[in-house]
Design a protein around this motif. Structure first.
Motif, PDB file in Angstrom:
ATOM      1  N   VAL A 699      -8.287 -31.693 -31.435  1.00 11.21           N
ATOM      2  CA  VAL A 699      -9.755 -31.680 -31.328  1.00 11.21           C
ATOM      3  C   VAL A 699     -10.184 -30.681 -30.273  1.00 11.21           C
ATOM      4  O   VAL A 699     -11.110 -29.869 -30.475  1.00 11.21           O
ATOM      5  CB  VAL A 699     -10.289 -33.090 -30.984  1.00 11.21           C
ATOM      6  CG1 VAL A 699     -11.784 -33.030 -30.672  1.00 11.21           C
ATOM      7  CG2 VAL A 699     -10.015 -34.052 -32.130  1.00 11.21           C
ATOM      8  N   TYR A 700      -9.513 -30.716 -29.087  1.00 13.73           N
ATOM      9  CA  TYR A 700      -9.899 -29.802 -28.018  1.00 13.73           C
ATOM     10  C   TYR A 700      -9.583 -28.346 -28.375  1.00 13.73           C
ATOM     11  O   TYR A 700     -10.283 -27.418 -27.951  1.00 13.73           O
ATOM     12  CB  TYR A 700      -9.217 -30.205 -26.702  1.00 13.73           C
ATOM     13  CG  TYR A 700      -9.987 -31.301 -25.975  1.00 13.73           C
ATOM     14  CD1 TYR A 700     -11.203 -31.013 -25.359  1.00 13.73           C
ATOM     15  CD2 TYR A 700      -9.493 -32.602 -25.916  1.00 13.73           C
ATOM     16  CE1 TYR A 700     -11.908 -31.999 -24.698  1.00 13.73           C
ATOM     17  CE2 TYR A 700     -10.185 -33.595 -25.260  1.00 13.73           C
ATOM     18  CZ  TYR A 700     -11.407 -33.298 -24.643  1.00 13.73           C
ATOM     19  OH  TYR A 700     -12.108 -34.265 -24.002  1.00 13.73           O
ATOM     20  N   ILE A 701      -8.502 -28.135 -29.155  1.00 11.01           N
ATOM     21  CA  ILE A 701      -8.218 -26.765 -29.620  1.00 11.01           C
ATOM     22  C   ILE A 701      -9.350 -26.301 -30.514  1.00 11.01           C
ATOM     23  O   ILE A 701      -9.817 -25.166 -30.429  1.00 11.01           O
ATOM     24  CB  ILE A 701      -6.861 -26.717 -30.352  1.00 11.01           C
ATOM     25  CG1 ILE A 701      -5.717 -26.930 -29.360  1.00 11.01           C
ATOM     26  CG2 ILE A 701      -6.687 -25.408 -31.112  1.00 11.01           C
ATOM     27  CD1 ILE A 701      -4.360 -27.087 -30.017  1.00 11.01           C
ATOM     28  N   GLU A 702      -9.820 -27.240 -31.392  1.00 18.15           N
ATOM     29  CA  GLU A 702     -10.934 -26.906 -32.288  1.00 18.15           C
ATOM     30  C   GLU A 702     -12.177 -26.583 -31.471  1.00 18.15           C
ATOM     31  O   GLU A 702     -12.971 -25.721 -31.839  1.00 18.15           O
ATOM     32  CB  GLU A 702     -11.192 -28.092 -33.231  1.00 18.15           C
ATOM     33  CG  GLU A 702     -12.287 -27.867 -34.263  1.00 18.15           C
ATOM     34  CD  GLU A 702     -11.892 -26.834 -35.306  1.00 18.15           C
ATOM     35  OE1 GLU A 702     -12.792 -26.243 -35.919  1.00 18.15           O
ATOM     36  OE2 GLU A 702     -10.663 -26.626 -35.503  1.00 18.15           O
ATOM     37  N   LEU A 703     -12.346 -27.299 -30.342  1.00 21.74           N
ATOM     38  CA  LEU A 703     -13.506 -27.057 -29.466  1.00 21.74           C
ATOM     39  C   LEU A 703     -13.275 -25.876 -28.525  1.00 21.74           C
ATOM     40  O   LEU A 703     -14.170 -25.531 -27.735  1.00 21.74           O
ATOM     41  CB  LEU A 703     -13.788 -28.309 -28.630  1.00 21.74           C
ATOM     42  CG  LEU A 703     -14.335 -29.536 -29.382  1.00 21.74           C
ATOM     43  CD1 LEU A 703     -14.351 -30.753 -28.465  1.00 21.74           C
ATOM     44  CD2 LEU A 703     -15.734 -29.245 -29.918  1.00 21.74           C
ATOM     45  N   ASN A 704     -12.045 -25.275 -28.592  1.00 19.46           N
ATOM     46  CA  ASN A 704     -11.696 -24.147 -27.718  1.00 19.46           C
ATOM     47  C   ASN A 704     -11.862 -24.534 -26.255  1.00 19.46           C
ATOM     48  O   ASN A 704     -12.395 -23.793 -25.444  1.00 19.46           O
ATOM     49  CB  ASN A 704     -12.556 -22.912 -28.037  1.00 19.46           C
ATOM     50  CG  ASN A 704     -11.967 -21.647 -27.429  1.00 19.46           C
ATOM     51  OD1 ASN A 704     -10.753 -21.579 -27.176  1.00 19.46           O
ATOM     52  ND2 ASN A 704     -12.808 -20.666 -27.184  1.00 19.46           N
ATOM     53  N   ASP A 705     -11.383 -25.754 -25.918  1.00 17.41           N
ATOM     54  CA  ASP A 705     -11.535 -26.267 -24.548  1.00 17.41           C
ATOM     55  C   ASP A 705     -10.228 -26.936 -24.121  1.00 17.41           C
ATOM     56  O   ASP A 705     -10.186 -28.121 -23.792  1.00 17.41           O
ATOM     57  CB  ASP A 705     -12.698 -27.262 -24.500  1.00 17.41           C
ATOM     58  CG  ASP A 705     -13.068 -27.612 -23.067  1.00 17.41           C
ATOM     59  OD1 ASP A 705     -12.481 -27.011 -22.141  1.00 17.41           O
ATOM     60  OD2 ASP A 705     -13.918 -28.528 -22.892  1.00 17.41           O
ATOM     61  N   ILE A 706      -9.141 -26.155 -24.160  1.00 19.26           N
ATOM     62  CA  ILE A 706      -7.821 -26.710 -23.862  1.00 19.26           C
ATOM     63  C   ILE A 706      -7.694 -27.129 -22.401  1.00 19.26           C
ATOM     64  O   ILE A 706      -6.917 -28.034 -22.056  1.00 19.26           O
ATOM     65  CB  ILE A 706      -6.714 -25.677 -24.231  1.00 19.26           C
ATOM     66  CG1 ILE A 706      -5.349 -26.389 -24.325  1.00 19.26           C
ATOM     67  CG2 ILE A 706      -6.700 -24.551 -23.215  1.00 19.26           C
ATOM     68  CD1 ILE A 706      -5.282 -27.365 -25.433  1.00 19.26           C
ATOM     69  N   ASN A 707      -8.521 -26.510 -21.522  1.00 25.11           N
ATOM     70  CA  ASN A 707      -8.482 -26.890 -20.103  1.00 25.11           C
ATOM     71  C   ASN A 707      -8.950 -28.341 -19.911  1.00 25.11           C
ATOM     72  O   ASN A 707      -8.400 -29.088 -19.093  1.00 25.11           O
ATOM     73  CB  ASN A 707      -9.352 -25.947 -19.266  1.00 25.11           C
ATOM     74  CG  ASN A 707      -8.752 -24.557 -19.185  1.00 25.11           C
ATOM     75  OD1 ASN A 707      -7.520 -24.393 -19.244  1.00 25.11           O
ATOM     76  ND2 ASN A 707      -9.592 -23.534 -19.070  1.00 25.11           N
ATOM     77  N   SER A 708      -9.986 -28.700 -20.657  1.00 27.78           N
ATOM     78  CA  SER A 708     -10.470 -30.090 -20.555  1.00 27.78           C
ATOM     79  C   SER A 708      -9.406 -31.061 -21.034  1.00 27.78           C
ATOM     80  O   SER A 708      -9.226 -32.144 -20.472  1.00 27.78           O
ATOM     81  CB  SER A 708     -11.749 -30.263 -21.381  1.00 27.78           C
ATOM     82  OG  SER A 708     -12.790 -29.508 -20.854  1.00 27.78           O
ATOM     83  N   PHE A 709      -8.682 -30.679 -22.084  1.00 33.99           N
ATOM     84  CA  PHE A 709      -7.619 -31.567 -22.577  1.00 33.99           C
ATOM     85  C   PHE A 709      -6.520 -31.725 -21.519  1.00 33.99           C
ATOM     86  O   PHE A 709      -6.035 -32.835 -21.282  1.00 33.99           O
ATOM     87  CB  PHE A 709      -6.994 -31.016 -23.867  1.00 33.99           C
ATOM     88  CG  PHE A 709      -5.764 -31.775 -24.282  1.00 33.99           C
ATOM     89  CD1 PHE A 709      -5.874 -33.035 -24.861  1.00 33.99           C
ATOM     90  CD2 PHE A 709      -4.487 -31.239 -24.069  1.00 33.99           C
ATOM     91  CE1 PHE A 709      -4.735 -33.741 -25.216  1.00 33.99           C
ATOM     92  CE2 PHE A 709      -3.355 -31.951 -24.423  1.00 33.99           C
ATOM     93  CZ  PHE A 709      -3.481 -33.205 -25.010  1.00 33.99           C
ATOM     94  N   ALA A 710      -6.152 -30.554 -20.874  1.00 39.06           N
ATOM     95  CA  ALA A 710      -5.110 -30.607 -19.850  1.00 39.06           C
ATOM     96  C   ALA A 710      -5.545 -31.500 -18.694  1.00 39.06           C
ATOM     97  O   ALA A 710      -4.754 -32.318 -18.189  1.00 39.06           O
ATOM     98  CB  ALA A 710      -4.798 -29.203 -19.354  1.00 39.06           C
ATOM     99  N   ALA A 711      -6.793 -31.375 -18.300  1.00 35.85           N
ATOM    100  CA  ALA A 711      -7.296 -32.205 -17.196  1.00 35.85           C
ATOM    101  C   ALA A 711      -7.267 -33.691 -17.584  1.00 35.85           C
ATOM    102  O   ALA A 711      -6.886 -34.565 -16.796  1.00 35.85           O
ATOM    103  CB  ALA A 711      -8.724 -31.773 -16.836  1.00 35.85           C
ATOM    104  N   TYR A 712      -7.653 -33.988 -18.826  1.00 31.73           N
ATOM    105  CA  TYR A 712      -7.680 -35.386 -19.295  1.00 31.73           C
ATOM    106  C   TYR A 712      -6.258 -35.951 -19.362  1.00 31.73           C
ATOM    107  O   TYR A 712      -5.984 -37.077 -18.914  1.00 31.73           O
ATOM    108  CB  TYR A 712      -8.345 -35.469 -20.673  1.00 31.73           C
ATOM    109  CG  TYR A 712      -8.260 -36.857 -21.289  1.00 31.73           C
ATOM    110  CD1 TYR A 712      -9.074 -37.886 -20.828  1.00 31.73           C
ATOM    111  CD2 TYR A 712      -7.349 -37.115 -22.311  1.00 31.73           C
ATOM    112  CE1 TYR A 712      -8.984 -39.153 -21.376  1.00 31.73           C
ATOM    113  CE2 TYR A 712      -7.252 -38.384 -22.862  1.00 31.73           C
ATOM    114  CZ  TYR A 712      -8.074 -39.415 -22.401  1.00 31.73           C
ATOM    115  OH  TYR A 712      -7.981 -40.659 -22.936  1.00 31.73           O
ATOM    116  N   ALA A 713      -5.342 -35.120 -19.902  1.00 33.48           N
ATOM    117  CA  ALA A 713      -3.956 -35.569 -20.043  1.00 33.48           C
ATOM    118  C   ALA A 713      -3.343 -35.855 -18.679  1.00 33.48           C
ATOM    119  O   ALA A 713      -2.608 -36.844 -18.494  1.00 33.48           O
ATOM    120  CB  ALA A 713      -3.132 -34.545 -20.796  1.00 33.48           C
TER     121      ALA A 713
END
Length: 999
Positions: A699-713
């Motif tokens: 989902v975050y790749i689709e949103l082009n926001d991989i940094n937010s995913f990394a922070a969440y993970a």
């Protein structure tokens, strides 16, 4: 002229004296003389006035002493309360007085008047009779004699009375009467008879003389003379105080002369005119009533005689037993004969009573505390040469075949060295019955052993032997030994002679389940079909359930259309329990790609069975069906409802993942991310959380926001691992293989090594769960509880249900009921396995009982009893708990229905206690009639749980005590005392009540 000089002076002086009344003008000596004259005239008030006045003015000590004598004598004659004290004071003041003997006599007379005879005797002894005047001497002698009579010194008394009889005047006739009385009292009846015969001619002594004459004839057993004198006495003195005793003597005399009608008439009058009739006379009256056929009166009268432990009581009990038999009251007859049989005063009566008792035990099928067997054994031991011995031997064989006290019968049979064929036939049936008792009480290993013993005896009782195969199969099934269960069911079916019975049909049903448990669906299908073809009762729950199982077998064989038909048939047969059928039908429709039909059927399930355990499954499957119909909006709605209403369900986790996927496919990435995060947050450590984290990355790749995913993970810490090291994985998998192979010792070492190497490893929760399971299996419960707690603390939901279940079980075994209650409540929320769901409700109910929370008990019991396939034993326990909770809450009427249902089967401990509680409930509401009815049935059918039957007998006695029937109460208590062998509080209850009955 000399004659008139002196009288004139005297006359003048006399007039002067009479004219001056004031004492100060009289000489003191004149006062004394006048007082003495008044004393001699017995004018004691006037005497006292003169003498008291004299004492105030006189100084003559001798005359004052004489005046004091007359004063105390006057006080005695006036009957003053303190006369004895005044007389004693006189003696103390004038110890050498010439009147001392007379004063001592007067003191004795005061005590005599007060009936203080011992004191009277003492003071009379202080007086010398020779110093008294003749009249006083006679009075002295009479009063001393009477005092001696009253203190039991009859010989001395008689000598005085005899002397008075010879020389007395005033007391001669009275003395003659007392001489006669003393001769009567000392057994000199002929002398007394002669004396009373003379006295009866004197009117004053006629009544008492006639009375004692009648008494003497009665003592001498001259009954004709008793009747003649007694009837004359009653006619002459109808209101005499002696008539009560006269009635008694006449009644006895008429009885001994064989006139029982007149005996009843007189003894009835005797009994009604006294508060404490003699037991012997009550016995005679009771026997007369019996002989005349008035059995109710015989029971009432004889019942009043059995207060003591003696020969009369033994005889009375024998007559009571016969009277009860005539009244067709076999229960009370049995106890009366038992009382006579357990007494040894008269061996002949004991023999007859024991024989009758044994017959009644047999005829009434009373099992009680084993008497039905032991009484016949005892009879043969006590009276081996009795005329009844042959009959008793025959009855003993019959008892073995009919008794319900199976253990007592088995113990008796095992003593027989060479049992006959009939005895062995009885033994086979007894072993079978004992097996069913053990089965009913869930002692399954014991049941298997008893059924096996019955089978191994051979073909003496074919019905019992074949039934033993069926119930041993049931026992094996409950123990999870399905292969053995199958073997026994098949043997039963092959040997059954009657094939139209419920048991024969159920054997196919149970056989089907045994194959079903072994996943042999073809054999199971065949057996279930055989069952439905021969079952006559189509309203039976098992009939509808069999169609569900047929559907399941067809489902597993992928015959979906036929499966759907059988599920529909099951739902039609039992609509109230049709949720499973409807759910399975919907599932089959889905497999047949009839998704709309599936949705409609699931909607019906949700609508008609809102409390069903399949609601969460229905919502999930409904969502999946909508997905397959490309109706994502409706699908999302179903999954959202599932997550909202059943957040603890494993399907909620799956539904969350499905919801995220729907939103992602609908190009709603923000909602998709929210759905995935909810799964990760609510179910950390679960497989779904790992899937959700993978999908969230997309989902975050689709949103082009991989940094937010990394922070969440990174914010998740160790709760969800995105990647697992190869060493971590391989180390864990090697240990898991050992566990799954059953190598617990090797698995424990490897899993412990894994946790030491990877304390925060990706599989630490799994490892702790397996280690906890190993500890639990080894009964290391404290360690198991610690490890299960670690699993729960980890947040990993994969093993949540089983970890909670085992932790609750351990806490319950440790009797930590408050903690167990909370664990079972949590299990009720998270459980998806039907067995765990039931275990949770059962655990809550039991823990609530132990922690005295009746309202919680009611809630849990009601939940349990809603289940359509509840086992009979759990159903009984739930009813029992509910009934006890209602009683605790003073809602007795609500307890009534459950107690009635439970009390139908007194083989179980719950049924036995319920039987007692039901009777107690009726007793507490003053409904003695229904209480007795329940207790009679309890005694007739018996129970292996004899404590509760004993409590029933105690209650029975309480009923009779309340009704004022102490005789019956005593009989029940004595019977219980003789036969109950338990070492508990029953003996104290018996003694307490017997003690009160003696008061």
């Amino acid at each position: 002229m000399k004659r008139i000089l002196i009288p004139l002076c005297l006359i003048l002086g006399s007039h002067v004296a009479n004219g001056q009344r004031s004492y100060q003008f009289q000489a003191p000596d004149r006062l004394f003389v006048e007082g003495k004259e008044l004393f001699s005239l017995k004018n004691y008030p006037g005497c006292i006035d003169k003498l008291e006045a004299y004492k105030q003015h006189s100084t003559d000590a001798d005359l004052i002493q004489e005046a004091d004598y007359m004063l105390v004598y006057a006080a005695y004659e006036q009957g003053r309360p303190n006369a004895d004290e005044l007389l004693k004071d006189y003696l103390e003041t004038y110890p050498s007085s010439r009147h001392s003997d007379e004063v001592n006599f007067l003191i004795g007379s005061v005590h005599f008047g007060r009936k203080e005879y011992q004191k009277a005797i003492f003071w009379f002894g202080e007086s010398n009779i020779d110093m008294l005047n003749p009249e006083q001497q006679e009075t002295y002698s009479f009063r001393l004699a009477y005092s001696l009579l009253q203190t039991g010194e009859m010989d001395k008394a008689r000598s005085y009375f005899a002397r008075i009889e010879q020389v007395g005047v005033k007391y001669r006739e009275a003395a003659t009467y007392y001489v006669a009385y003393i001769d009567y009292a000392t057994g000199k009846y002929n002398a007394a008879l002669a004396e009373f015969s003379r006295l009866k001619e004197i009117p004053a002594y006629r009544e008492q003389s006639l009375y004692y004459i009648t008494q003497i004839y009665f003592i001498q057993s001259k009954y004709e003379r008793v009747i003649k004198e007694g009837e004359q006495l009653l006619a002459s003195y109808p209101d005499s105080k002696n008539n009560t005793e006269v009635y008694r003597m006449l009644g006895n005399s008429y009885y001994h002369l064989g006139n029982q009608g007149k005996a009843i008439e007189m003894l009835s009058k005797y009994v009604s005119s006294t508060d404490n009739p003699l037991r012997g006379d009550l016995y005679i009256l009771g026997v007369c009533y019996y002989d005349k056929g008035n059995y109710s009166s015989a029971v009432n009268t004889l019942g009043r005689t059995v207060r003591e432990n003696d020969a009369l009581t033994q005889n009375a009990h024998l007559y009571l037993g016969q009277s009860y038999l005539k009244l067709k009251d076999k229960n009370n007859a049995r106890m009366a004969f038992e009382a006579a049989a357990t007494s040894s005063f008269d061996k002949q009566i004991k023999e007859v009573a024991m024989y009758n008792y044994a017959l009644l035990i047999h005829e009434t099928a009373f099992t009680g505390f084993g008497e039905s067997v032991t009484i016949f054994e005892d009879f043969l031991n006590d009276f081996p040469n009795s005329q009844y011995a042959d009959k008793v031997n025959d009855y003993l064989v019959e008892v073995y075949l009919t008794t319900k006290n199976y253990q007592a019968a088995l113990n008796s049979i095992d003593k027989i060295k060479h049992p006959s064929t009939k005895i062995l036939e009885a033994k086979q049936d007894i072993l079978f019955q004992l097996g069913t008792q053990a089965f009913a009480n869930m002692k399954l290993d014991d049941a298997v052993g008893l059924f096996s013993r019955a089978i191994s005896l051979g073909a003496y009782n074919m019905e019992a032997r074949n039934d033993a195969y069926f119930w041993r199969g049931e026992s094996y099934y409950r123990l999870g030994e399905y292969e053995k269960a199958i073997s026994d069911y098949r043997t039963y079916l092959n040997n059954a002679r009657q094939r139209n019975t419920d048991m024969y049909a159920l054997a196919y049903y149970n056989l089907g389940y045994s194959y079903f448990k072994l996943k042999d669906y073809n054999e199971a299908l065949s057996r279930f079909r055989q069952y439905v073809n021969i079952e006559n009762n189509q309203s039976a729950a098992s009939y509808a359930d069999a169609y569900n199982r047929i559907g399941d077998c067809l489902f597993y064989n992928r015959q979906f259309a036929m499966a759907e038909e059988n599920y529909s048939r099951a739902a039609q047969l039992q609509p109230s329990a049709g949720d499973y059928s409807i759910y399975q039908k919907a599932f089959v429709l889905g497999l047949q790609k009839n998704y709309q039909g599936k949705i409609s059927t699931l909607d019906r399930l949700i609508r008609e069975f809102p409390e069903s355990q399949y609601i969460d499954d229905a919502l999930f499957e409904k969502g999946r069906a909508y997905v397959l119909l490309d109706n994502n909006k409706a699908a999302a709605q179903s999954f959202e409802t599932l997550i909202q209403k059943f957040p603890q369900s494993s399907l909620a986790r799956k539904g969350g993942v499905q919801l995220g996927l729907i939103y992602f496919n609908d190009n709603q990435p923000e909602k998709a991310a929210e759905a995935y995060k909810m799964v990760i947050s609510n179910y950390p450590g679960s497989d779904e959380a790992k899937v959700a984290l993978q999908d969230l990355k997309s989902v975050y790749i689709e949103l082009n926001d991989i940094n937010s995913f990394a922070a969440y993970a990174n914010s998740l810490g160790g709760n969800v691992r995105f990647e697992v090291s190869e060493q971590d994985s391989l180390t864990y998998l090697a240990a898991e293989k050992l566990f799954l192979r059953g190598d617990n010792d090797g698995a424990r070492r490897s899993l412990t090594n894994y946790l030491q190497t990877f304390p925060q490893g990706a599989f630490s929760s799994n490892a702790n769960f397996y280690l906890a399971s190993i500890a639990f299996a080894k009964k290391e419960y404290e360690e198991a509880k610690r490890l299960f707690s670690l699993v729960l603390e980890s947040g990993d939901t994969k093993f949540l249900e089983e970890a909670v279940a085992r932790k609750a079980e351990i806490e319950y075994m440790d009797k930590d009921y408050p903690a167990a209650l909370e664990s079972f409540k949590r299990l009720q929320i998270v459980a998806e396995n039907p067995e765990n769901k039931q275990a949770a409700k059962l655990g809550i109910m039991r823990c609530a009982q132990f922690t005295d929370q009746p309202k919680e008990v009611l809630l849990a019991a009601n939940e349990l009893l809603k289940e359509p396939k509840l086992s009979p034993e759990v159903s009984a326990e739930a009813r029992y708990a509910r009934a006890k909770a209602y009683l605790s809450l003073k809602q007795d009427n609500k307890a009534l229905e459950d107690l009635k249902e439970l009390s139908k089967d007194t083989r179980t401990v719950h049924g036995a206690e319920a039987k007692y509680l039901l009777a107690q409930l009726y007793y507490d509401s003053n409904d003695d009639k229904n209480a007795e009815k329940v207790l009679e049935d309890f005694a007739k059918n018996g129970t292996p749980h004899q404590y509760w039957l004993a409590r029933g007998f105690i209650l029975w006695a309480d009923i009779y005590i309340r009704q004022g029937d102490d005789v019956q109460a005593r009989q029940y208590l004595t019977s219980l005392q003789n036969n109950y062998k338990g070492d508990d509080d029953i003996a104290g209850m018996i003694e307490n009540r017997l003690g009160k009955l003696k008061k």
